[in-house]
Enzyme design. Structure first.
Site, PDB file in Angstrom:
ATOM      1  N   ASP A  63     -26.009  32.696-141.909  1.00  0.00           N
ATOM      2  CA  ASP A  63     -25.509  31.836-140.495  1.00  0.00           C
ATOM      3  C   ASP A  63     -26.114  32.985-139.570  1.00  0.00           C
ATOM      4  O   ASP A  63     -26.662  32.012-139.193  1.00  0.00           O
ATOM      5  CB  ASP A  63     -24.121  31.642-140.986  1.00  0.00           C
ATOM      6  CG  ASP A  63     -23.098  32.639-140.565  1.00  0.00           C
ATOM      7  OD1 ASP A  63     -23.727  33.999-141.213  1.00  0.00           O
ATOM      8  OD2 ASP A  63     -22.214  32.417-140.117  1.00  0.00           O
TER       9      ASP A  63
ATOM     10  N   GLU B 249     -19.922  37.920-140.252  1.00  0.00           N
ATOM     11  CA  GLU B 249     -19.779  36.749-141.208  1.00  0.00           C
ATOM     12  C   GLU B 249     -21.560  38.055-141.611  1.00  0.00           C
ATOM     13  O   GLU B 249     -21.372  38.013-143.606  1.00  0.00           O
ATOM     14  CB  GLU B 249     -19.897  35.605-140.285  1.00  0.00           C
ATOM     15  CG  GLU B 249     -18.774  34.412-140.170  1.00  0.00           C
ATOM     16  CD  GLU B 249     -18.330  33.516-140.325  1.00  0.00           C
ATOM     17  OE1 GLU B 249     -19.360  33.228-140.817  1.00  0.00           O
ATOM     18  OE2 GLU B 249     -17.766  33.005-139.201  1.00  0.00           O
TER      19      GLU B 249
ATOM     20  N   GLU C 204     -25.419  28.888-131.914  1.00  0.00           N
ATOM     21  CA  GLU C 204     -24.469  28.647-133.022  1.00  0.00           C
ATOM     22  C   GLU C 204     -23.725  26.664-132.895  1.00  0.00           C
ATOM     23  O   GLU C 204     -23.571  26.198-133.257  1.00  0.00           O
ATOM     24  CB  GLU C 204     -23.650  28.844-133.961  1.00  0.00           C
ATOM     25  CG  GLU C 204     -22.396  28.331-133.700  1.00  0.00           C
ATOM     26  CD  GLU C 204     -20.836  29.310-134.745  1.00  0.00           C
ATOM     27  OE1 GLU C 204     -21.288  30.340-133.576  1.00  0.00           O
ATOM     28  OE2 GLU C 204     -20.834  29.438-135.150  1.00  0.00           O
TER      29      GLU C 204
END
Ligand code: BGC
Length: 904
Positions: free
Chosen positions: A483, A489, A751
């Site tokens: 991502d 993450e 994002e």
């Protein structure tokens, strides 16, 4: 009708802007030797553990409209044998077939560790044989668990010394780790891979890499050294960190080096308890936090023979992973580029901030000189505050810093091994003296996939967005599609993966990468058939949101469409069926009600219940199509029927026939329904109106979707004949839009649509909005698969010539060769140059301007359309039709230059 003069003028005005070239030198006329030989999507792979590998090659011919009518593959056990045209392992003979991709091996059993040489030739339409291709190779990996003799060993720094007697003719190292390894032989690093092996669900599967180390070893004393890092295998759980804790307590190595001597003797040197271990200069390492390295703890010569390791202890053997050991059959992670910092500033005394000028993934190389014990700290950030200091608020729990302690011996160079960062800015503190631009180099790191496509257009903002997509896509490939690359993450979030796969497949050579990831997904499937949000699972819901779980069927389907990969469908059919069964078990009365994310990072909220149902319908209908492809017509029919029931239930629950809207009337809601053809026919036009009105009048030509909705919306608008509106959205520069990111100085995609920089979720390098990249190729470039075809056998070139754009040029190195489409438009004339690979054909859609009359179309100077009729005779052009202002030419392989002109 034009008069002769006008015609000449028009012809002269056409500039051959975009002549593509496949890079092939043609000798004689006729079929040229195939190039681009691949085995399992890889060129000359080492370590293939598929028993019946598949081959592909790219065809060339000096004439148009050529096909492969037959091929012959020769596979030999030696280069000399192949040179003599002896296919001692497999001689396919002349096989009558037009297949030049996905051709399965059909010779005798291939042996573990053995190298094979192959070449191929083909016969063209007239039955002329091409010369043989240049020789290619592939080498088998270790095919069974019994081939592995070593044990997993733990440690930070490991070494093994050994004697070899005799002349070494061949040596192969098979290496993997739980975590990351760097292997060294006799003082040198082996190979160029970094952050190896790939991130997998280690207890189920670990991937090993094969290296040719023949020339690294010598008769007499040799030494192996290995440095290990924890990578994803030991990554712990802290506040904010993954929901799934570490797989293992310590990193571990598994190695086997098979050495063959003159005379045929073979031995294996393996990892086992005879290795020695100690704590090396890497004091700590973490993917998120970075590396702490103390150069004073280096032990010169530790990876060479003759080193005194008496102070080292015996390496601990460990159970390690009991899962499958598979060959890592995809491009490795590598340092692919070095970046010179753009500028350096000192916002505070002793604090230096380097600007790389580009948000990137990787690390920096530090060059420094100073007293032993000096600690230089490098802290990474995507952003800076107005005062020039770094802004790390969006890194979540990731410390993202590397700390280097100098040994104090002249100029020292350091780069970390077992971490990576997402950053544009680097803050340097503790530097002895004042650093210069030469003190740092940005090292760009990601999975080293090759480029496959290019897209460029006359509107600069599109090229800027394409550049952002390019960077965001690459910097989010770390053996899995991630991502983001900066905060804690960096996961295989499946929603992000499915949203961007089509874009990625146009821009890059992704076939091997997704083949691997699809297997990762299968490995992560739960016994009930459901899938996690992230693969391998570290974060997210269980079961995942449907927009995330759907990555499984979607990626399989894209592999089928883009590469014609039927094997993927075969291998995953049962697991996909289980997945569908899971959905079904949670869908009483055909409605699916388990959802979390919905349309993620949306601006107008669309109910998750609705989105879940749409995915449920989509997945079941896709599964039905897959069954059809595999010839399982009964199952195709029954799942098709189920899809129909879901559609009815969905329409009952969410379609408002009075207002002609779905769910709560958002762009996402209506776009999903229209894309998947859920709308009752008689309402379709009205729902289209609801959608376009919302975009144009409701939001002043802006999006309100998240990343799920926008993936549907852009291609939908084109299929509705509204490429003009899609284009307006694509080139929009006010909030929210891709162009807004560009205008605000982004060098990678964000994002969020919003420009945020606080502590919340606002990565500045996410790829999920990059799905629009596929639309660039399909709509503006015009490169499309024919809907009835896969793997670019039948192509549809249909550029959307929108008012504001003067030209666009796109090319994709498909599995069958280069497909390209370049067009230019000036008042009164349209030019389209097209390349179609040998053995493929294409429909080329040439649109006239709305008001044009007396259309004449030339191809390469010959008239192919005049007086309202197709004019035959141009080689390769087989037929043409007109529908309104759209002219469609049927062409065979080759390069074509269409020119259209008309009066008003
Ligand atoms: C990730 C997203 C992901 C989402 C889903 C985020 O934290 O960065 O890209 O898809 O979570 O929950």
């Amino acid at each position: 009708m034009f008069d002769g003069n006008r015609r000449l003028q028009v012809m002269g005005a056409f500039v051959f802007l975009f002549l593509g070239s496949a890079g092939v030198v043609y000798g004689a006329e006729g079929p040229a030797a195939p190039t681009g030989l691949r085995c399992e999507y890889l060129s000359n792979p080492m370590g293939v553990d598929v028993q019946k590998p598949r081959f592909s090659w790219v065809l060339h011919h000096t004439e148009r409209a050529q096909m492969q009518t037959a091929y012959q593959i020769l596979i030999a056990g030696s280069a000399e044998g192949l040179g003599r045209d002896a296919g001692d392992i497999w001689d396919s003979g002349k096989v009558e077939s037009s297949d030049s991709t996905q051709v399965g091996y059909a010779g005798k059993g291939l042996s573990s560790g053995k190298k094979y040489y192959w070449k191929v030739r083909y016969w063209d339409t007239a039955g002329n044989a091409s010369p043989y291709s240049a020789a290619a190779q592939f080498e088998m990996g270790l095919l069974s668990r019994d081939d592995w003799k070593g044990q997993w060993i733990e440690g930070n720094l490991l070494r093994k010394e050994f004697d070899l007697e005799g002349k070494i003719v061949r040596a192969r190292a098979y290496v993997t780790a739980l975590g990351y390894y760097e292997l060294r032989i006799n003082g040198e690093k082996v190979g160029r891979n970094v952050l190896d092996p790939a991130f997998t669900t280690y207890p189920k599967r670990v991937l090993y890499t094969t290296y040719d180390v023949t020339r690294r070893l010598r008769s007499g004393k040799n030494a192996f050294g290995a440095m290990l890092g924890g990578g994803w295998a030991t990554l712990g759980r802290r506040f904010f960190d993954p929901e799934v804790g570490p797989y293992y307590k310590a990193p571990a190595l598994l190695l086997q080096v098979n050495i063959e001597f003159e005379g045929g003797k073979t031995i294996s040197v393996v990892s086992d308890g005879s290795w020695k271990a100690t704590q090396g200069p890497i004091v700590s390492d973490s993917v998120y936090d970075g590396e702490v390295y103390d150069a004073r703890r280096e032990q010169p010569g530790w990876d060479q023979p003759g080193f005194d390791d008496s102070a080292w202890s015996a390496a601990q053997t460990a159970e390690g992973s009991t899962g499958v050991l598979s060959a890592q059959m995809m491009p490795p992670i590598r340092v692919v580029d070095s970046i010179v910092p753009r500028s350096i500033s000192s916002p505070m005394p002793y604090v230096f901030v380097f600007d790389m000028g580009q948000n990137m993934s990787g690390w920096v190389q530090l060059r420094v000189q100073g007293p032993a014990g000096t600690r230089v700290t490098l802290r990474f950030a995507e952003l800076v505050y107005p005062d020039g200091t770094i802004n790390r608020e969006n890194l979540g729990g990731a410390k993202s810093r590397d700390i280097y302690t100098l040994k104090g011996q002249g100029e020292e160079t350091y780069e970390p091994r077992f971490t990576y960062h997402g950053f544009r800015y680097v803050e340097v503190t503790g530097f002895p003296g004042t650093p210069s631009l030469d003190s740092l180099r940005g090292r760009v790191v990601h999975t080293a996939v090759g480029a496959a496509g290019s897209f460029v257009a006359s509107k600069q903002i599109l090229n800027d967005i394409q550049r952002l997509i390019h960077w965001s896509q690459l910097t989010n490939l770390f053996s899995i599609p991630t991502d983001c690359d900066q905060r804690n993450e960096r996961q295989g979030w499946m929603g992000d993966a499915q949203a961007t796969a089509e874009e990625a497949m146009m821009n890059f050579d992704m076939a091997a990468f997704y083949t691997n990831f699809i297997r990762d997904i299968r490995d992560a499937q739960f016994p009930d058939g459901s899938l996690p949000d992230t693969v391998p699972r570290k974060y997210g819901g269980v079961p995942g949101d449907l927009g995330w779980q759907t990555a499984y069927p979607l990626l399989c389907w894209y592999m089928w469409q883009q590469y014609g990969d039927r094997r993927i469908l075969e291998e995953n059919y049962d697991a996909l069926k289980k997945y569908v069964a899971f959905l079904r078990s949670h869908a009483q009365d055909n409605v699916y009600r388990l959802h979390w994310e919905g349309d993620w990072v949306e601006l107008a909220h669309t109910p998750g219940d609705y989105i879940g149902d749409v995915w449920y319908y989509y997945d079941v209908s896709l599964f039905s199509k897959m069954a059809q492809v595999l010839g399982k017509s009964d199952e195709a029919a029954s799942y098709g029927q189920l899809a129909g029931q879901i559609k009815d239930a969905l329409n009952r629950a969410f379609f408002d026939a009075h207002t002609d809207n779905y769910a709560n009337r958002t762009q996402t809601a209506n776009a999903m329904a229209l894309s998947l053809d859920l709308v009752p026919k008689e309402h379709r036009e009205a729902v289209v109106r609801s959608l376009t009105d919302d975009i144009v009048y409701g939001h002043n030509t802006h999006l309100t979707t998240g990343f799920i909705g926008v993936k549907f919306l852009m291609p939908l608008l084109t299929s509705l004949g509204r490429s003009d509106l899609a284009y307006d959205l694509a080139v929009q520069t006010t909030y929210p839009s891709w162009g807004y990111m560009v205008e605000r100085g982004a060098t990678t995609l964000w994002e969020l649509w919003q420009d945020k920089s606080g502590p919340g979720m606002n990565s500045h390098d996410h790829i999920m909005f990059g799905s629009v990249g596929a639309w660039f190729y399909n709509a503006l470039g015009g490169i499309n698969l024919d809907p009835e075809s896969v793997g670019y056998q039948h192509i549809r070139i249909a550029p959307q010539i929108v008012e504001d754009l003067h030209w666009a040029s796109a090319s994709v190195d498909t599995i069958r060769g280069t497909v390209s489409s370049s067009w230019s438009h000036s008042p009164g004339s349209i030019a389209i140059d097209v390349t179609v690979p040998v053995s493929s054909d294409a429909q080329v859609v040439v649109p006239a301007e709305a008001q044009m009359t007396d259309v004449v179309i030339w191809e390469g100077g010959r008239v192919v359309w005049e007086d309202g009729r197709y004019v035959s005779g141009d080689p390769g052009v087989k037929a043409a039709t007109q529908q309104g202002r759209i002219f469609t030419f049927q062409v065979g392989s080759g390069n074509y230059s269409f020119r259209l002109a008309g009066g008003e």
